[in-house]
Write an enzyme that holds these catalytic residues in place. Structure first.
Site, PDB file in Angstrom:
ATOM      1  NE  ARG A 265       6.278  57.995  16.709  1.00 52.51           N
ATOM      2  CZ  ARG A 265       7.324  58.560  16.109  1.00 52.51           C
ATOM      3  NH1 ARG A 265       7.316  58.695  14.789  1.00 52.51           N
ATOM      4  NH2 ARG A 265       8.365  58.983  16.799  1.00 52.51           N
TER       5      ARG A 265
ATOM      6  N   GLY B  61      11.681  56.893  27.138  1.00 50.86           N
ATOM      7  CA  GLY B  61      10.545  57.276  26.300  1.00 50.86           C
ATOM      8  C   GLY B  61       9.346  56.355  26.433  1.00 50.86           C
TER       9      GLY B  61
ATOM     10  CD  GLU C  90      15.697  67.714  17.853  1.00 52.38           C
ATOM     11  OE1 GLU C  90      15.094  66.939  17.082  1.00 52.38           O
ATOM     12  OE2 GLU C  90      16.608  67.329  18.604  1.00 52.38           O
TER      13      GLU C  90
ATOM     14  CB  ALA D 173      15.910  53.011  28.318  1.00 54.07           C
TER      15      ALA D 173
ATOM     16  CG  ASP E 272      14.846  54.042  20.319  1.00 53.86           C
ATOM     17  OD1 ASP E 272      16.010  54.460  20.419  1.00 53.86           O
ATOM     18  OD2 ASP E 272      13.887  54.756  19.962  1.00 53.86           O
TER      19      ASP E 272
ATOM     20  CG  ASN F   5      12.438  -0.324  17.936  1.00 50.33           C
ATOM     21  OD1 ASN F   5      12.874   0.506  17.145  1.00 50.33           O
ATOM     22  ND2 ASN F   5      11.210  -0.832  17.829  1.00 50.33           N
TER      23      ASN F   5
ATOM     24  CE1 TYR G  38      17.906  59.266  22.522  1.00 50.20           C
ATOM     25  CE2 TYR G  38      20.015  59.213  21.388  1.00 50.20           C
ATOM     26  CZ  TYR G  38      18.992  59.928  21.979  1.00 50.20           C
ATOM     27  OH  TYR G  38      19.045  61.290  22.026  1.00 50.20           O
TER      28      TYR G  38
END
Length: 485
Positions: free
Chosen positions: A15, A11, A162, A9, A110, A384, A108
């Site tokens: 974006r 990153g 990659e 976690a 995400d 009431n 991950y």
């Protein structure tokens, strides 16, 4: 049962275009990283580590809020998933007396739709084949920026490349790396020492571990999952929204299979943290958030939003916005009602049209029918409250609480200037302003003589339609002049 799960976690998630760290963006009632950690906890690992870097303190605090036992590990300035896992292994080795062993899962923060069942399948596949590295893969028609799975003529996994480092032929491969792995701990530790940043991005790739392990004669494998959404990550808000729709469809389908009727799932949102009983009916345009509970036989909607609200058996909630409240069995709320925090409605009670409540306890069988505000009040049973009534709870400095007893019958357009107490069985007249306590069984009234000023309209509003109507009426019925209105 893995020996450890490492959740990455660290990153930045640029974006997302957000000041909020990517893994903290919410989906289905939890942040993405909370989904990931909750899934990991279902596996009952001996150890769980979360690797952080971007906005370290904020992410770490968030993780410890929902899982105080998770080990928070800081990634250093060396970039890449390989380095993130390396610092995770080092931190776990430091807390495990004999050093980390067995199967290590890497996932991950995400990837919110990944299920514990899929990871269990990965562990089983990995251990049955005595593999050193097993990667979870899926097939995509448009693989995009995902790493590609390379296999030899026998179908054995040889490497992961990659996308930025791939040849045109490799880019045509549709089997992609999810980034989720099962590792033999010893092989992982050994292989990470040989991972370098000699690549297009200048990062230490975790994908290199598979290639290095294979070059060292280790067994490597890949398990493909059909449901690509399980391994889909959210890199921007468009992808997060897509994942949200898929997740919500799964949640609503699970509710329906559990015995609930959801008339229009496309316009219904239910968080993963919500509980929905059987024989519940959820009408279109309804959103259920947080820790909301809808019990057996209740009806919610249409056009209703509830956050952290308990709706007991057989209750009905129509066109209502509510939070932090409880609605009793067979009670009814709405339409066009606003339940603010601290509202409690007892069994068989009613909060009706265009009512607002806050920090209000309304007893069993009592009614706040319409056009009223009940704030900071306790109302007994079977009472009431007349239409257009206001509990005036604020004196300009402090809030005050009022109390209304049981079997009370209050008139319309009453003002309760807090703090006041209305005793059991009391009545009030229409338009009463209650400034003093009302004894049990008493009638409270605010009485002032009505005064009619004859001819005022014709004199003060001469030439208007009202003045002409008044003149015509007076001429047609001259004997009515002087009668009390």
């Amino acid at each position: 049962m893995p020996s450890a799960v490492i959740v990455l976690a660290a990153g930045a998630g640029t974006r997302m275009r957000s000041s909020l760290p990517k893994v903290m963006h919410p989906i289905g009632g939890r942040s993405m990283v909370e989904h990931a950690v909750a899934t990991a906890r279902e596996l009952a690992p001996e150890h769980l580590a979360v690797v952080v870097r971007h906005q370290r303190d904020r992410v770490a605090s968030h993780v410890t809020d929902f899982d105080a036992e998770a080990l928070i590990v800081d990634q250093d300035e060396v970039p890449g998933t390989g380095r993130a896992v390396e610092v995770g292994v080092e931190a776990l080795d430091a807390v495990v007396p004999a050093g980390l062993g067995g199967t290590v899962i890497v996932t991950y923060g995400d990837v919110p739709l990944l299920t514990a069942a899929t990871i269990r399948n990965l562990i089983g596949f990995h251990e049955e084949r005595k593999s050193s590295v097993t990667v979870l893969t899926t097939h995509l028609e448009v693989p995009g920026g995902y790493g590609r799975i390379l296999r030899d003529a026998n179908g054995e996994v040889t490497a992961i490349v990659e996308a930025k480092d791939a040849t045109p032929e490799q880019l045509a491969i549709t089997e992609v790396n999810s980034g989720i792995y099962a590792f033999d701990a010893a092989v992982l530790r050994e292989s990470l020492r040989s991972v370098t940043d000699d690549n297009a991005q200048g990062e230490k790739y975790l994908t290199d571990v598979l290639r290095i392990a294979r070059e060292n004669g280790r067994t490597t494998a890949a398990l493909s999952v059909e449901d690509r959404w399980e391994v889909e990550g959210a890199n921007d808000r468009v992808q997060l929204s897509q994942l949200g729709r898929v997740l919500n469809r799964r949640v609503t389908e699970a509710c329906m299979r559990g015995g609930a009727t959801i008339v229009d799932p496309e316009t219904t949102w239910i968080d993963t943290t919500v509980s929905v009983g059987n024989d519940v009916t959820i009408l279109p345009g309804t959103q259920l958030y947080g820790t909301t509970v809808i019990e057996t036989g209740a009806t919610v909607g249409p056009d209703t939003t509830l956050t952290d609200v308990i709706v007991r058996e057989g209750a009905s909630v129509v066109r209502t916005h509510g939070s932090d409240s409880e609605i009793g069995e067979d009670a009814s709320v709405g339409p066009f009602t606003y339940l603010r925090p601290g509202t409690y409605l007892g069994e068989g009670g009613k909060i009706g049209t265009f009512c607002e409540t806050k920090n209000a306890e309304i007893g069993a069988g009592s009614k706040l029918p319409h056009l009223s505000y009940a704030g900071d009040v306790t109302i007994g049973e079977n009472s009431n409250i007349g239409a257009a009534s206001i509990f005036v709870n604020y004196d300009g400095v402090s809030k005050h609480r009022s109390r209304v007893g049981s079997n009370v019958r209050m008139g319309s357009d009453n003002m309760y200037v807090a703090p006041v107490t209305v005793g059991d069985g009391a009545y009030s007249g229409a338009g009463t302003v209650i400034r003093k306590d009302v004894p049990a069984g008493a009638l409270a009234i605010t009485e002032a003589p009505q005064r009619n000023i004859e001819g005022w309209v014709e004199e003060k509003r001469a030439g208007t339609a009202a003045a002409e109507a008044a003149r015509s009426a007076r001429e047609a019925h001259p004997t009515d002049s002087g009668k009390e209105g």
